[in-house]
Design a protein around this motif. Structure first.
Motif, PDB file in Angstrom:
ATOM      1  N   ARG A 127       0.794  -1.186  -0.030  1.00  0.00           N
ATOM      2  CA  ARG A 127       0.176  -0.012  -0.061  1.00  0.00           C
ATOM      3  C   ARG A 127       0.926   1.353   0.037  1.00  0.00           C
ATOM      4  NH1 ARG A 127      -4.514  -2.056  -0.508  1.00  0.00           N
ATOM      5  NH2 ARG A 127      -5.300  -3.837   0.795  1.00  0.00           N
ATOM      6  N   ILE A 180       3.875   5.236  -7.911  1.00  0.00           N
ATOM      7  CA  ILE A 180       3.802   6.031  -9.166  1.00  0.00           C
ATOM      8  C   ILE A 180       5.120   6.598  -9.322  1.00  0.00           C
ATOM      9  CG2 ILE A 180       2.785   8.052  -9.989  1.00  0.00           C
ATOM     10  CD1 ILE A 180       0.786   5.831  -9.823  1.00  0.00           C
ATOM     11  N   LEU A 220       6.960   3.889 -10.967  1.00  0.00           N
ATOM     12  CA  LEU A 220       6.767   3.741 -12.359  1.00  0.00           C
ATOM     13  C   LEU A 220       7.151   5.037 -13.360  1.00  0.00           C
ATOM     14  CD1 LEU A 220       3.194   2.438 -12.113  1.00  0.00           C
ATOM     15  CD2 LEU A 220       5.213   1.278 -12.800  1.00  0.00           C
ATOM     16  N   ARG A 237      -2.092   1.045 -13.148  1.00  0.00           N
ATOM     17  CA  ARG A 237      -1.470   1.913 -11.955  1.00  0.00           C
ATOM     18  C   ARG A 237      -1.642   3.288 -12.797  1.00  0.00           C
ATOM     19  NH1 ARG A 237      -0.927  -0.679  -7.341  1.00  0.00           N
ATOM     20  NH2 ARG A 237      -1.703   1.565  -6.920  1.00  0.00           N
ATOM     21  N   GLU A 278      -4.021   7.150 -11.383  1.00  0.00           N
ATOM     22  CA  GLU A 278      -3.930   8.363 -11.168  1.00  0.00           C
ATOM     23  C   GLU A 278      -4.943   9.349 -11.500  1.00  0.00           C
ATOM     24  OE1 GLU A 278       0.160  10.098 -11.970  1.00  0.00           O
ATOM     25  OE2 GLU A 278       0.245   8.049 -13.127  1.00  0.00           O
ATOM     26  N   GLU A 308      -4.454  -9.743  -9.118  1.00  0.00           N
ATOM     27  CA  GLU A 308      -4.567  -8.867  -7.857  1.00  0.00           C
ATOM     28  C   GLU A 308      -4.736  -7.608  -7.934  1.00  0.00           C
ATOM     29  OE1 GLU A 308      -1.221  -8.602  -4.532  1.00  0.00           O
ATOM     30  OE2 GLU A 308      -1.165 -10.578  -5.537  1.00  0.00           O
ATOM     31  N   ARG A 313      -8.510  -5.081  -8.176  1.00  0.00           N
ATOM     32  CA  ARG A 313      -8.693  -4.021  -7.297  1.00  0.00           C
ATOM     33  C   ARG A 313      -8.938  -2.478  -8.022  1.00  0.00           C
ATOM     34  NH1 ARG A 313      -7.372  -5.409  -1.952  1.00  0.00           N
ATOM     35  NH2 ARG A 313      -6.412  -7.434  -2.038  1.00  0.00           N
ATOM     36  N   ALA A 337      -8.685  -0.401   1.883  1.00  0.00           N
ATOM     37  CA  ALA A 337      -8.260  -0.087   3.454  1.00  0.00           C
ATOM     38  C   ALA A 337      -8.579   0.956   3.946  1.00  0.00           C
ATOM     39  CB  ALA A 337      -6.838  -0.440   3.277  1.00  0.00           C
TER      40      ALA A 337
END
Lengths: 384, 409
Positions: free
Chosen positions: A314, A318, A321, B259, B263, B290, B294, B407
């Motif tokens: 968690r 970013i 990457l 990913r 953003e 996974e 999410r 979470a």
């Protein structure tokens, strides 16, 4: 008279070249009668023996491509024609082998063995299994005949292993994998300590999914040379596949410490991290990936692994990457040529038989000269 | 007093050191292109319309100045003077998030100067209404044709078996952010570049206001990518620099694309064009699963034919995985696409890429967005299965199958 002889002597090489060019052109254009079956059903035109003799001429002159296409066509013709042409071809090959072997003891049969090996590979690629087996028979017959003239048993084994390995690799490169394995296995049995054959067989077994035997080949390789990093890497990954995780970890850890070349070490970092992850050891995995990135800062794979691990814990991936995104330089198409460790791993090992190929080439050149002489002798004897 | 004396000496030394550093800095050779970001002030969170201000100066002629906000090109000034003041108004919207401003100036000789700054998001002690769940739905009839014109009353939504009240409902014109992921090894083969370019053009030109897309071209590694943009030419520029070939590291780049989408705000769409056979990724398909499970992104797969797929040994080319494992992974990937609410569009050849992308675009236009506050929050990390029913005979609703409780909730 003397002038006439001079003229003939001077023009002989030109005439020879013209003859070859004519023959090659005729073959290419399909104008040579014997190959096109002008003789009607039950035969392929010119006598099989005459055509086989032409093929041997081309081989002796070093024109493998021409000899092979000629031979493939003769073979196809014999195969498609009823009336015992196949048997005639069998007999012809045997007769020529006997005759050549009789007049020459300097490896004259080596080019014929090589030619028949290529015939077998060609037929295998075309999926002509029955014909391939027959061609294999020719190759084995010729090889056996040749080996009768080789005195030392070791040399016999060495030569046979090389012939088998060459066919195996040729079949493998054409993705005829099971047949390739048969040959490579024979090569390894004849030369069990030769790393080239063990590597070739091991990687083939790995790709065939027969992990147990592949593991055995790389284990033998590592016993022969504990510094063989490529063998260790494959052994490590195979051990993992075989659920021997402790062994896998040991090999990968060794490579992370001292693996060369760099692609092996980089891949070892990646895989060892994955192994830790599989064991639920996320922190150890992350630490390894960080160490890997210190050693290989341009590695996209390690960068992505770090981003994934950060997502898992968690943390924000970013920045990681963004950092990788900066790695491909402007004009990045060249990166397609920049093989990643995984790409290298997935390719067949390069230059496996390079040193052996060199000696084989030399032997073939010498043998062709001898074959040429033997063919001339046989023709002269025929005329007499 | 004795204690103060050394402190004074240290202060003097510090000042001296700073002077030395300052002088050293002043002695440095100036960059050929200088960019100073003058505004907006980025110490506080930013909302609504702001003005991006920057001064640019260069020793030589400038080729262009680009203004990026949140990695999206908002303004381009071509052939500006050597010294110029830039002012660009941008609407940051009302979302509580960080914003990133970047000015990039490039001279004719290729020298680049840049300046960047980021504003923070507004800090909230507790999650307020962040648990609003958005579900994007495609409705089809018995013949598979999309159904439009439905209202909120036509839908019934269950979250973990509990009926939910829809608090927001929208149809058509819901802006999206997409990542187009092109596999250079299978979609850009010789003679097929034109088909890929046509596909990107169709997609980019079909985008509407507030839609944006990024193109990522990959092989065994990332080959080229664009920023998030609504400009078709920027996307096509990426393709023009790509050579076909290389291996396929699909999972790595799906992860990366997912990913990158995180953003962005609003509806997220991930479209990948590939034959799917991956043996070069560092990440495993399970790890991508996974991450995607999410992610709120709708995933579409334009499935290109596997070369030599008529040959049973076609997948037996790699050492990392046996063919049966590659097939299993492809099965997982298919399932992932379906779970996300997207779908697989199989094309016979790259010539079909345009039609497939056009179809996806049309589907996105016809989707409904349902918003609700889950009546039961669930435990962090818990998987919540969604059940969606739509009124009307033969009508079928397709949406993501569920979500993980974040979470932070």
């Amino acid at each position: 008279m003397w002038r006439l002889r001079q003229l003939v002597f001077r023009t002989a090489p030109c005439l020879k070249a013209c003859l070859i060019a004519c023959l090659a052109t005729c073959v290419a254009l399909g104008a040579v009668a014997p190959l096109r079956g002008q003789g009607g059903p039950g035969d392929c035109g010119l006598p099989v023996s005459k055509r086989y003799s032409d093929i041997l001429d081309l081989e002796a002159l070093g024109d493998r491509e021409g000899a092979l296409s000629y031979l493939v066509e003769l073979f196809a013709c014999a195969w498609e024609t009823k009336g015992g042409v196949r048997n005639e071809l069998d007999q012809t090959v045997r007769d020529w082998n006997d005759a050549v072997a009789e007049v020459c003891s300097k490896g004259c049969l080596v080019p014929i063995i090589s030619l028949h090996s290529d015939l077998e590979v060609d037929l295998a690629v075309r999926g002509r299994e029955t014909a391939r087996r027959r061609a294999k028979g020719y190759m084995e017959d010729t090889l056996r005949k040749h080996l009768e003239s080789v005195a030392r048993a070791e040399e016999r084994d060495e030569l046979t292993a090389l012939v088998y390995a060459r066919i195996g690799l040729a079949l493998r490169d054409r993705t005829i994998l099971e047949e390739a394995r048969e040959y490579l296995l024979k090569a390894v049995k004849l030369a069990p300590d030769d790393p080239s054959y063990l590597h070739a067989l091991g990687t083939l077994d790995e790709r065939l999914g027969t992990y147990g035997p592949a593991h055995d080949q790389f284990e033998k390789l590592l016993k022969l040379d504990p510094r063989d990093s490529t063998a260790r890497l494959r052994l490590g990954l195979l051990s993992w596949r075989l659920s021997r995780k402790k062994e896998a970890r040991e090999h990968l850890e060794t490579l992370v410490r001292e693996g060369t070349p760099p692609w092996v070490q980089e891949l070892a970092y990646q895989e060892l991290a994955q192994l830790h992850l599989e064991e639920g050891e996320t922190e150890e995995a992350a630490e390894l990936v960080r160490q890997g990135l210190e050693a290989f800062p341009q590695s996209q794979a390690l960068g992505l692994q770090l981003a994934y691990l950060k997502s898992k814990t968690r943390e924000d991936p970013i920045a990681v990457l963004a950092n990788i995104a900066l790695n491909p330089p402007p004009g990045s198409p060249r990166y397609l040529d920049d093989r990643t460790p995984r790409v290298i791993y997935n390719q067949w090992p390069e230059n496996e038989l390079a040193p052996l190929e060199e000696s084989w080439k030399k032997r073939l050149e010498e043998s062709r000269k001898a074959l040429s002489g033997a063919l001339s002798t046989l023709r002269l004897r025929d005329r007499q | 007093m004795r204690k103060r004396a050394p402190a004074g000496i240290f202060a003097a030394l510090l000042v001296a050191a700073l002077l030395v550093v300052g002088l050293g800095g002043a002695l440095k050779v100036e960059a050929a292109v200088q960019v100073v970001l003058e505004g907006p002030a980025t110490a506080e969170p930013l909302f609504g319309t702001v003005t991006v201000e920057a001064s640019v100066s260069a020793d030589e002629e400038l080729e262009r100045i680009d203004v990026f906000v949140d990695d999206r090109l908002r303004h381009r000034h071509l052939e500006p003077p050597k010294e110029v003041w830039i002012e660009v108004e941008v609407d940051l919207g009302t979302a509580n998030r960080e914003h990133r401003f970047e000015i990039v100036a490039r001279s004719r000789s290729g020298e680049v100067g840049r300046a960047e700054a980021s504003s923070p998001a507004f800090e909230v002690g507790e999650a307020l209404d962040l648990n609003l769940q958005q579900v994007y739905v495609t409705v089809t009839d018995l013949r598979g044709r999309r159904v439009t014109g439905l209202t909120a009353e036509d839908f019934q939504l269950e979250d973990a078996g509990v009926d939910q009240e829809l608090v927001t409902f929208a149809s058509a014109e819901i802006p999206f952010t997409a990542v187009l992921l092109f596999d250079a090894s299978s979609s850009m083969r010789e003679g097929q570049r034109a088909a890929a370019e046509a596909g990107v053009r169709v997609f980019a030109e079909g985008m509407r206001d507030l839609d944006e897309a990024r193109l990522m071209v990959f092989a065994h590694r990332l080959v080229a990518q664009s920023p998030f943009t609504e400009d078709p030419e920027l996307l096509l520029q990426v393709l023009s620099a790509v050579q076909p070939g290389g291996g396929t590291a699909l999972y790595d780049h799906i992860f990366w694309a997912a990913r990158a989408l995180e953003e962005r705000q609003g509806r997220q769409v991930l479209i990948f064009l590939s034959d799917g056979a991956d043996v070069h990724s560092a990440l495993r398909v399970e790890q991508v699963r996974e991450v995607l499970r999410r992610s709120p992104a709708l995933v579409y797969w334009v499935e290109l034919p596997v070369p030599g797929s008529n040959d049973p040994s076609a997948l037996r080319f790699h050492s990392f995985q046996p063919p049966e494992e590659i097939r299993d992974d492809l099965g997982i990937l298919r399932k992932l696409v379906e779970t996300s609410g997207g779908r697989i569009l199989t094309v016979g050849s790259p010539a079909g890429i345009s039609d497939a992308l056009e179809e996806i675009l049309a589907e996105l236009r016809d989707q409904y967005a349902l918003g609700y506050y889950p009546t039961e929050g669930g435990e962090p990390g818990e998987w919540r299965q969604l059940e969606l029913k739509v009124r009307g005979l033969g009508k079928k609703a397709r949406a993501r199958e569920g979500y993980f409780v974040p979470a932070s909730l």
